[in-house]
Design a protein around this motif. Structure first.
Motif, mmCIF file in Angstrom:
data_model
loop_
_atom_site.group_PDB
_atom_site.id
_atom_site.type_symbol
_atom_site.label_atom_id
_atom_site.label_comp_id
_atom_site.label_asym_id
_atom_site.label_seq_id
_atom_site.Cartn_x
_atom_site.Cartn_y
_atom_site.Cartn_z
ATOM 1 N N GLY A 86 51.200 47.707 20.535
ATOM 2 C CA GLY A 86 50.408 46.598 21.040
ATOM 3 C C GLY A 86 48.957 46.994 21.145
ATOM 4 N N CYS A 87 48.525 47.320 22.327
ATOM 5 C CA CYS A 87 47.152 47.794 22.512
ATOM 6 C C CYS A 87 47.003 49.138 21.798
ATOM 7 C CB CYS A 87 46.878 47.953 24.004
ATOM 8 S SG CYS A 87 45.189 48.434 24.411
ATOM 9 N N PRO A 88 46.055 49.272 20.885
ATOM 10 C CA PRO A 88 45.962 50.506 20.089
ATOM 11 C C PRO A 88 45.611 51.722 20.938
ATOM 12 C CG PRO A 88 44.111 49.044 19.633
ATOM 13 C CD PRO A 88 45.064 48.273 20.470
ATOM 14 N N ALA A 89 45.929 52.893 20.415
ATOM 15 C CA ALA A 89 45.768 54.130 21.169
ATOM 16 C C ALA A 89 44.330 54.346 21.606
ATOM 17 C CB ALA A 89 46.255 55.315 20.327
ATOM 18 N N ASP A 90 43.378 53.956 20.757
ATOM 19 C CA ASP A 90 41.981 54.217 21.101
ATOM 20 C C ASP A 90 41.428 53.209 22.098
ATOM 21 O OD1 ASP A 90 41.905 52.010 19.463
ATOM 22 O OD2 ASP A 90 40.376 52.784 18.105
ATOM 23 N N ARG A 91 42.262 52.225 22.495
ATOM 24 C CA ARG A 91 41.816 51.256 23.497
ATOM 25 C C ARG A 91 42.690 51.288 24.742
ATOM 26 N NH1 ARG A 91 41.568 45.519 21.108
ATOM 27 N NH2 ARG A 91 40.824 45.113 23.246
ATOM 28 N N GLN A 92 43.592 52.259 24.823
ATOM 29 C CA GLN A 92 44.416 52.361 26.016
ATOM 30 C C GLN A 92 43.517 52.600 27.233
ATOM 31 O OE1 GLN A 92 47.922 52.153 26.644
ATOM 32 N NE2 GLN A 92 47.812 51.113 24.665
ATOM 33 N N PRO A 93 43.742 51.865 28.307
ATOM 34 C CA PRO A 93 42.838 51.955 29.458
ATOM 35 C C PRO A 93 43.102 53.188 30.304
ATOM 36 C CG PRO A 93 44.612 50.430 29.916
ATOM 37 C CD PRO A 93 44.783 50.848 28.484
ATOM 38 N N PRO A 94 42.121 53.573 31.121
ATOM 39 C CA PRO A 94 42.364 54.641 32.099
ATOM 40 C C PRO A 94 43.244 54.129 33.235
ATOM 41 C CG PRO A 94 40.166 53.731 32.377
ATOM 42 C CD PRO A 94 40.741 53.076 31.157
ATOM 43 N N HIS A 95 43.777 55.059 33.999
ATOM 44 C CA HIS A 95 44.704 54.725 35.091
ATOM 45 C C HIS A 95 44.325 55.515 36.346
ATOM 46 C CE1 HIS A 95 47.209 53.376 31.660
ATOM 47 N NE2 HIS A 95 46.952 54.568 31.154
ATOM 48 N N ASN A 96 43.040 55.620 36.621
ATOM 49 C CA ASN A 96 42.617 56.609 37.622
ATOM 50 C C ASN A 96 41.473 56.151 38.511
ATOM 51 O OD1 ASN A 96 40.601 56.609 35.711
ATOM 52 N ND2 ASN A 96 40.326 58.837 35.695
ATOM 53 N N SER A 97 41.392 54.854 38.827
ATOM 54 C CA SER A 97 40.222 54.431 39.598
ATOM 55 C C SER A 97 40.538 53.236 40.483
ATOM 56 C CB SER A 97 39.067 54.059 38.656
ATOM 57 O OG SER A 97 39.344 52.841 37.986
ATOM 58 N N VAL A 98 39.616 52.998 41.425
ATOM 59 C CA VAL A 98 39.583 51.745 42.165
ATOM 60 C C VAL A 98 38.172 51.177 42.053
ATOM 61 C CG1 VAL A 98 41.403 52.442 43.766
ATOM 62 C CG2 VAL A 98 39.014 52.830 44.379
ATOM 63 N N SER A 99 38.077 49.856 42.200
ATOM 64 C CA SER A 99 36.798 49.164 42.093
ATOM 65 C C SER A 99 36.489 48.474 43.412
ATOM 66 C CB SER A 99 36.847 48.129 40.966
ATOM 67 O OG SER A 99 37.182 48.723 39.731
ATOM 68 N N LYS A 100 35.210 48.217 43.654
ATOM 69 C CA LYS A 100 34.773 47.603 44.908
ATOM 70 C C LYS A 100 33.732 46.527 44.631
ATOM 71 C CE LYS A 100 32.690 48.739 49.429
ATOM 72 N NZ LYS A 100 32.030 49.806 50.226
ATOM 73 N N PHE A 101 33.845 45.409 45.381
ATOM 74 C CA PHE A 101 32.942 44.274 45.209
ATOM 75 C C PHE A 101 32.580 43.714 46.582
ATOM 76 C CE2 PHE A 101 35.768 44.776 41.678
ATOM 77 C CZ PHE A 101 34.934 44.715 40.573
ATOM 78 N N SER A 102 31.379 43.192 46.685
ATOM 79 C CA SER A 102 30.974 42.577 47.941
ATOM 80 C C SER A 102 31.679 41.240 48.113
ATOM 81 C CB SER A 102 29.455 42.357 47.950
ATOM 82 O OG SER A 102 29.105 41.254 47.107
ATOM 83 N N ALA A 103 31.566 40.679 49.304
ATOM 84 C CA ALA A 103 32.179 39.382 49.580
ATOM 85 C C ALA A 103 31.596 38.289 48.704
ATOM 86 C CB ALA A 103 31.996 39.027 51.054
ATOM 87 N N GLN A 104 30.425 38.513 48.141
ATOM 88 C CA GLN A 104 29.802 37.543 47.231
ATOM 89 C C GLN A 104 30.091 37.856 45.760
ATOM 90 O OE1 GLN A 104 27.906 39.106 49.836
ATOM 91 N NE2 GLN A 104 28.653 37.344 51.041
ATOM 92 N N GLY A 105 30.864 38.921 45.503
ATOM 93 C CA GLY A 105 31.234 39.255 44.133
ATOM 94 C C GLY A 105 30.306 40.241 43.453
ATOM 95 N N GLU A 106 29.406 40.863 44.192
ATOM 96 C CA GLU A 106 28.522 41.850 43.589
ATOM 97 C C GLU A 106 29.273 43.159 43.371
ATOM 98 O OE1 GLU A 106 24.483 40.604 45.946
ATOM 99 O OE2 GLU A 106 26.114 41.582 47.042
ATOM 100 N N VAL A 107 29.011 43.819 42.253
ATOM 101 C CA VAL A 107 29.669 45.084 41.929
ATOM 102 C C VAL A 107 29.125 46.196 42.820
ATOM 103 C CG1 VAL A 107 30.091 46.782 40.119
ATOM 104 C CG2 VAL A 107 30.051 44.352 39.556
ATOM 105 N N LEU A 108 30.016 46.914 43.492
ATOM 106 C CA LEU A 108 29.620 48.003 44.384
ATOM 107 C C LEU A 108 30.186 49.346 43.960
ATOM 108 C CD1 LEU A 108 30.112 46.213 47.848
ATOM 109 C CD2 LEU A 108 28.010 46.427 46.502
ATOM 110 N N SER A 109 30.921 49.395 42.858
ATOM 111 C CA SER A 109 31.479 50.656 42.351
ATOM 112 C C SER A 109 30.834 50.981 41.007
ATOM 113 C CB SER A 109 33.003 50.546 42.197
ATOM 114 O OG SER A 109 33.365 49.382 41.482
ATOM 115 N N PRO A 110 30.867 52.251 40.597
ATOM 116 C CA PRO A 110 30.265 52.628 39.308
ATOM 117 C C PRO A 110 31.032 52.060 38.127
ATOM 118 C CG PRO A 110 31.353 54.506 40.331
ATOM 119 C CD PRO A 110 31.377 53.403 41.337
ATOM 120 N N ALA A 111 30.468 52.211 36.954
ATOM 121 C CA ALA A 111 31.034 51.617 35.742
ATOM 122 C C ALA A 111 32.457 52.081 35.475
ATOM 123 C CB ALA A 111 30.138 51.930 34.537
ATOM 124 N N ALA A 112 32.789 53.303 35.872
ATOM 125 C CA ALA A 112 34.149 53.819 35.686
ATOM 126 C C ALA A 112 34.992 53.668 36.948
ATOM 127 C CB ALA A 112 34.094 55.283 35.268
#
Length: 634
Positions: free
Chosen positions: A355-381
């Motif tokens: 299905g999803c090709p090997a070179d596009r397999q996603p990482p499995h090692n992070s959490v993301s954070k956003f403000s209550a207004q939807g602003e990005v508060l975590s780094p790109a990874a």
């Protein structure tokens, strides 16, 4: 011939919407500075006494906003004497002229004062269901922001300006695609039986007298009774709908329960595999997602890069999802912290190769954070501190620390006070930890593969050996109530590839509960339509709601405070129908479930009913309108 009680699967298709044209008010009728309105029913022409109200909140009482008597055609002009505040709504009641109180009372509600207003059977059903948890006779009020949010949800069922079916209910992914529109039409026909004859009113009142709510004093309360007890005598109310089928397109057979469920997809073309929810500031519905969207189920897909923020009425805030911050195929993990920020764990869902090709397999090692207004508060990874590995469930504990489970390493990652720079990794003592909660005195962690529950203090120290037994069976979601009891969704079958999927035997699934110390309270429970329970939550009364991964249904159980349950029910007893649960033909395979401050029960269409592994994600979130005791914002 007795009426058969079966799940609703047959939909009316011909003329359903075309038959719903009503006589109302036009733009030309609008009164400058006032409300140009009409009371239009299927009964005889008459004058009506119309009263306007402003809903109360926890800070303000319900208050009158004017009164007027219509002419014999039902038309009126009202100049409101009060306006709703930011957390309030405007509504009107219409009672036959000269009757200070009458069961034949209609209503319409709007978050703001409209310039045009139509009051009829459709708007009355919408008011009764949307405001079900806030109705006391004809008085409507409750805690902010729930009461105003509920008014906006009512508008999805019926438009208070035109008196027609609301655009959300009338169009995809609702409309003719599910049974809700037909059920809504049938309920309006039950009210038409009352507006046309005293005998119809008597039949309606009898059919909507429920053990939980008692005898309704008017038609608005009758509809609220059914929203709160949809399992009560569905065939009896269906019989009333046939007395005066004023609108074509109603149900051809009795439903399993009189729930009104609406689907939302954010406008389509983006949401795929919604996993779980968090309720944000103001009652917004935050939803993570597993997969990229593609309409063709045969097209392989990779991880979703989106986070969705829906308003309390199911409309996608800003018209588009949120991106960035390391989002990568989130699963079950999402939480709101004490500052109102939203955290998402990135499990890395993607269709397996080829299905999803090997070179596009996603990482499995992070959490993301956003403000209550939807602003990005975590780094790109995303935040990767704390040895995160195939993360799933998340929680924010009572002290403000943010936790996630690591399915691949049988561990937890904690950000003390929400600070990734202080991250710690803690071995948890169960296999495939999936979800965790804080019950007010300890952390409880579900071990999916080990069929066990860990109990830890907030430093991560075990408080006892993991809990096992017949009441813990491949547990997934966990929930807690106000008393600190912990409710468990035992799938009986599910394991996860993180990265490898173990094998085992399957059972039918169940629900159980532990008391605050970890001792068995009830369970295993297998009634109420339970079929592979996944998500679990408690409502404002402490009653328990379950999202099932099979069978197109939601289940409900009596919680620890049996006084809030129908008479005769005890803690752990099923409230939803035994075989079908609260069946909805617009559901697929559900995972997450939550109750909002307006009393709506939200669940996910996470996987398609017959999923192709290249692209298995379901495409909607679903709201059971007005069905549960509201959960206030914390």
């Amino acid at each position: 011939m007795p009426l058969k009680r079966i799940p609703v699967t047959l939909l009316a298709t011909v003329g359903a919407v075309a038959s719903l044209c009503v006589v109302g008010v036009s733009d030309a009728d609008a009164a400058p500075g006032g409300v140009a309105g009409a009371v239009v029913t299927d009964g005889p022409a008459r004058a009506w006494d119309v009263r306007a109200w402003i809903t109360g909140t926890d800070a303000t009482p319900v208050r009158s906003a004017g009164a007027v008597r219509t002419d014999r055609t039902g038309r009126f002009t009202l100049r409101p004497t009060s306006q709703p505040g930011a957390d309030e709504a405007f509504y009107v009641t219409a009672t036959p002229a000269g009757q200070s109180s009458s069961f034949t009372t209609l209503a319409a509600i709007s978050p703001t004062v409209p310039s045009r207003l139509t009051v009829n059977e459709l708007t009355t059903v919408a008011t009764g269901y949307g405001m079900a948890q806030f109705v006391d006779a004809t008085r409507i009020g409750g805690k902010a922001p729930g009461v105003r949010n509920a008014a906006s949800m009512a508008g999805n069922l019926a438009d208070p300006t035109s008196g027609r079916i609301g655009s959300t209910l009338a169009s995809a992914p609702n409309g003719g695609q599910t049974s809700t529109q037909a059920a809504f039409i049938s309920l309006s026909n039950a009210l038409a039986a009352c507006t046309t004859s005293p005998e119809g009113c008597s039949a309606l009142r009898s059919a909507t007298t429920t053990p939980l709510s008692g005898r309704p004093s008017n038609m608005v309360e009758a509809m609220a009774n059914m929203a709160k007890s949809p399992e009560h005598n569905p065939a009896g109310l269906f019989g009333v709908t046939l007395r005066r089928p004023a609108r074509a397109g109603g149900l051809p057979l009795p439903p399993a329960a009189w729930t009104l469920a609406l689907r939302f997809d954010g406008g389509g073309g983006l949401l795929a595999g919604p996993g779980n929810f968090a309720i944000g500031d103001g009652g917004d519905i935050w939803v993570n997602a597993n997969y990229q969207y593609n309409a063709d189920p045969r097209t392989p897909v990779c991880d979703s890069k989106y986070l969705f923020r829906f308003g309390p009425n199911g409309k996608l805030v800003g018209g588009r999802p949120i991106t960035g911050g390391g989002l990568s195929g989130a699963g079950y993990g999402i939480t709101r912290d004490h500052s109102g920020d939203i955290w998402v764990s990135n499990y890395g869902f993607a269709a397996p190769e080829p299905g999803c090709p090997a070179d596009r397999q996603p990482p499995h090692n992070s959490v993301s954070k956003f403000s209550a207004q939807g602003e990005v508060l975590s780094p790109a990874a995303g935040f990767t501190q704390g040895w995160i590995s195939w993360p799933q469930g998340m929680t924010t504990d009572r002290t403000g620390s943010v936790w996630t489970t690591n399915c691949a390493t049988d561990s937890l990652t904690v950000f003390p006070d929400g600070d990734p720079g202080r991250a710690r990794n803690i071995k948890v003592g169960v296999k495939q930890p999936f979800h965790l909660i804080d019950n007010g005195r300890a952390l409880f962690v579900s071990g999916l593969q080990s069929s066990s529950i860990a109990m830890l203090d907030r430093s991560g120290k075990p408080l006892r050996t993991p809990i096992t037994g017949p009441h813990v069976d491949n547990p997934l979601g966990l929930a807690t109530d106000a008393r600190g009891n912990v409710w468990i969704a035992n799938s009986g079958v599910i394991t996860l590839p993180c990265p490898d999927r173990p094998t085992g035997t399957a059972s039918v699934g169940s629900v159980s509960a532990l008391d605050p110390t970890g001792r068995t309270l009830v369970g295993p429970l297998r009634g109420g339509g339970i079929t592979i329970p996944w998500g679990i939550t408690t409502d404002g009364d402490g009653n328990v709601w379950v999202g099932n991964f099979a069978g197109k249904r939601v289940s409900k159980f009596c919680g620890a405070n049996a006084a809030t349950c129908p008479p005769g029910k005890r803690t752990g007893d099923a409230i939803s129908p035994e075989v079908t649960g609260y069946f909805f033909d617009g559901l697929a395979r559900s995972t997450g479930i939550i109750v909002d401050p307006a009393g709506n029960v939200w669940t996910t269409d996470n996987w398609k009913e017959v999923p192709l592994q290249t692209n298995p994600g379901g495409l909607h979130i679903v709201a059971l309108v007005g069905a549960a005791a509201p959960v206030p914002l914390r």
